[in-house]
Design a protein around this motif. Structure first.
Motif, short mmCIF file in Angstrom:
data_model
loop_
_atom_site.label_atom_id
_atom_site.label_comp_id
_atom_site.label_asym_id
_atom_site.label_seq_id
_atom_site.Cartn_x
_atom_site.Cartn_y
_atom_site.Cartn_z
N ARG A 150 0.83 -1.20 0.00
CA ARG A 150 0.00 0.00 0.00
C ARG A 150 0.87 1.25 0.00
NH1 ARG A 150 -3.41 -1.61 5.23
NH2 ARG A 150 -1.26 -2.05 5.80
N LEU A 151 0.33 2.31 -0.58
CA LEU A 151 0.96 3.62 -0.49
C LEU A 151 0.23 4.39 0.62
CD1 LEU A 151 2.94 5.76 -1.42
CD2 LEU A 151 1.34 6.38 -3.25
N THR A 152 0.90 4.54 1.74
CA THR A 152 0.30 5.18 2.91
C THR A 152 0.81 6.61 3.04
OG1 THR A 152 0.12 3.07 4.08
CG2 THR A 152 0.01 5.08 5.41
N GLY A 153 -0.09 7.56 3.15
CA GLY A 153 0.28 8.95 3.34
C GLY A 153 0.07 9.37 4.77
N ILE A 154 0.94 10.25 5.25
CA ILE A 154 0.81 10.83 6.58
C ILE A 154 0.78 12.35 6.42
CG2 ILE A 154 2.07 11.31 8.73
CD1 ILE A 154 2.87 8.40 8.79
N HIS A 155 -0.22 12.98 6.99
CA HIS A 155 -0.29 14.44 7.03
C HIS A 155 -0.34 14.86 8.50
CE1 HIS A 155 -1.61 18.57 6.69
NE2 HIS A 155 -1.41 18.53 5.38
N PRO A 156 0.70 15.53 9.01
CA PRO A 156 0.78 15.80 10.45
C PRO A 156 0.16 17.12 10.89
CG PRO A 156 2.84 16.40 9.41
CD PRO A 156 1.96 15.88 8.30
N GLY A 157 -0.36 17.92 9.96
CA GLY A 157 -0.81 19.27 10.30
C GLY A 157 -2.21 19.31 10.89
N ALA A 158 -2.52 20.43 11.54
CA ALA A 158 -3.86 20.71 12.06
C ALA A 158 -3.91 22.19 12.42
CB ALA A 158 -4.19 19.85 13.27
N THR A 159 -5.09 22.77 12.37
CA THR A 159 -5.23 24.19 12.71
C THR A 159 -4.94 24.44 14.18
OG1 THR A 159 -6.88 24.50 10.96
CG2 THR A 159 -6.83 26.14 12.72
N HIS A 160 -5.45 23.58 15.04
CA HIS A 160 -5.30 23.76 16.49
C HIS A 160 -4.33 22.73 17.05
CE1 HIS A 160 -8.67 26.53 16.32
NE2 HIS A 160 -9.39 25.60 15.71
N TRP A 161 -3.48 23.17 17.96
CA TRP A 161 -2.47 22.26 18.53
C TRP A 161 -3.13 21.12 19.29
CZ3 TRP A 161 -2.10 21.19 23.72
CH2 TRP A 161 -2.74 22.07 24.60
N THR A 162 -4.36 21.33 19.79
CA THR A 162 -5.05 20.27 20.53
C THR A 162 -5.44 19.11 19.62
OG1 THR A 162 -7.14 21.47 20.20
CG2 THR A 162 -5.96 21.85 22.27
N GLN A 163 -5.37 19.31 18.30
CA GLN A 163 -5.72 18.27 17.35
C GLN A 163 -4.49 17.59 16.75
OE1 GLN A 163 -8.91 17.40 16.86
NE2 GLN A 163 -9.65 19.01 18.20
N GLN A 164 -3.30 17.94 17.21
CA GLN A 164 -2.07 17.43 16.59
C GLN A 164 -1.49 16.26 17.38
OE1 GLN A 164 0.35 21.01 16.30
NE2 GLN A 164 -0.20 21.25 14.15
N TRP A 165 -1.37 15.14 16.72
CA TRP A 165 -0.66 13.98 17.28
C TRP A 165 0.83 14.31 17.27
CZ3 TRP A 165 0.75 8.54 15.41
CH2 TRP A 165 0.48 7.59 16.41
N PRO A 166 1.60 13.91 18.30
CA PRO A 166 3.01 14.31 18.36
C PRO A 166 3.84 13.79 17.18
CG PRO A 166 2.25 13.52 20.50
CD PRO A 166 1.16 13.22 19.52
N ALA A 167 4.81 14.59 16.77
CA ALA A 167 5.67 14.23 15.64
C ALA A 167 6.44 12.93 15.90
CB ALA A 167 6.65 15.37 15.34
N SER A 168 6.85 12.73 17.15
CA SER A 168 7.61 11.51 17.47
C SER A 168 6.76 10.26 17.28
CB SER A 168 8.11 11.58 18.92
OG SER A 168 7.03 11.70 19.83
N TYR A 169 5.44 10.36 17.54
CA TYR A 169 4.56 9.23 17.33
C TYR A 169 4.41 8.93 15.84
CZ TYR A 169 3.03 9.70 22.23
OH TYR A 169 2.98 9.77 23.59
#
Length: 326
Positions: free
Chosen positions: A213-232
């Protein structure tokens, strides 16, 4: 210690701001509700010659409103359809909805006055404001357009500016909310509109391995409360690679730092980074994926519009309004 104190020390300030905002909105609603209000008394027309849409201002909202826009365009194929939206989303709206005119969303008083003058010259029959929050500027723009029928959502007194008011529904999914004006007009728009083909994905998009599979990851979000940590995300990238799948980390210019950080943390060059040059190129990138992993953000709802499966992380929010439907 300083960082923790700064965070918790700011909590009373945030609470104070929230209390002031609630008090202002309550007072505003009380005042606007007491003022004389125009109500459209006749039947809504079956045939519309000119239709002006005041769009939302964020990618996720626009992705969720596109099915409604497509339904309006299909129903009133002979009407002039125009959309007021931020110019960064004009290519996306042009691709999906083919409006006859696109106007830049005004950012200050001068641009607002210029836009109002332009809109009044064109004499719109119907204006629909798709803003669902408490902001008054779009509602004022709708009234200033001079349209005979002005339709919009009530929120903290905004209904004063419309003569066809759609009541609040706090737990209604946003995609259904954006279709409410169509329901008032007697239109049944599908959840998944027929969309034209997208441009090709950027050349840097990797080819997936056979059987993977070709899996994409998009780490952005408008609010910091919606952002999963970069290390994860970086740990997830490594696991995706070990499972034999191809991984790509996608973002816009505003996400560049996060995208590059995740690719650095996922050592060994196991992921390709792509910085999309606008919303339409982002859509083309997402459309080439087998699955998108992301936060509760614009790309999540863009993937839903395109029918791409998603795995998403949702921070504090009203989940019934924002969960994905892809």
């Amino acid at each position: 210690m300083t960082g923790s104190f700064g965070y918790f020390g700011a909590m009373p300030l945030r609470s104070l701001r929230k209390a002031i905002k609630h008090a202002y909105l309550y007072l505003r609603q009380s005042i606007l509700s007491a003022l004389p209000k125009e109500i459209f008394g006749g039947e809504l027309p079956r045939q519309i010659d000119s239709l002006l849409i005041i769009s939302q201002r964020r990618l996720g909202d626009i992705a969720l409103e596109i099915p409604a826009l497509c339904g309006l365009h299909q129903t009133y194929a002979k009407a002039t359809l125009a959309v007021v939206a931020p110019s960064v989303y004009h290519p996306l709206l042009t691709w999906a909805c083919r409006p006859d005119e696109l106007f830049e969303y005004p950012g200050d008083r001068l641009s607002t006055r210029n836009l109002v003058a332009t809109l009044r010259r064109e004499q719109w029959q119907v204006v629909i404001d798709l803003t669902t929050d408490y902001h008054l500027a779009p509602a004022r723009l709708a009234r200033a357009s001079g349209a005979e029928i002005r339709m919009g959502f009530e929120c903290s007194g905004r209904g004063h500016y419309f003569n066809v008011v759609i009541p609040e529904a706090p737990e209604e999914h946003m995609a259904d909310r954006f279709r409410r004006p169509l329901v008032r007009l007697g239109i049944n728009a599908p959840d998944q509109p027929h969309l034209p083909g997208l441009p090709e994905a950027p050349p840097s998009m990797p080819a997936k391995k056979p059987g993977s599979r070709l899996t994409g990851i998009h780490p952005g979000a408008t609010h910091w409360t919606q952002q999963w940590p970069a290390s994860y995300y970086a740990e997830l990238v490594v696991k995706i690679h070990k499972a034999g799948d191809t991984c790509v980390v996608i973002g816009g210019d505003e996400d560049r730092a996060s995208v590059e950080q995740i690719c650095r943390m996922a050592e060994g060059g196991v992921a390709t980074s792509i910085i999309a040059g606008g919303a339409l190129e982002l859509a083309a990138s997402v459309n080439s994926l087998d699955v998108l992993v992301c936060n509760n953000s614009g790309p999540l709802h863009l993937a839903g519009l395109l029918g791409i499966p998603t795995l998403s992380f949702m921070g504090p929010t009203i989940k019934e309004r924002w969960w994905p439907r892809s």
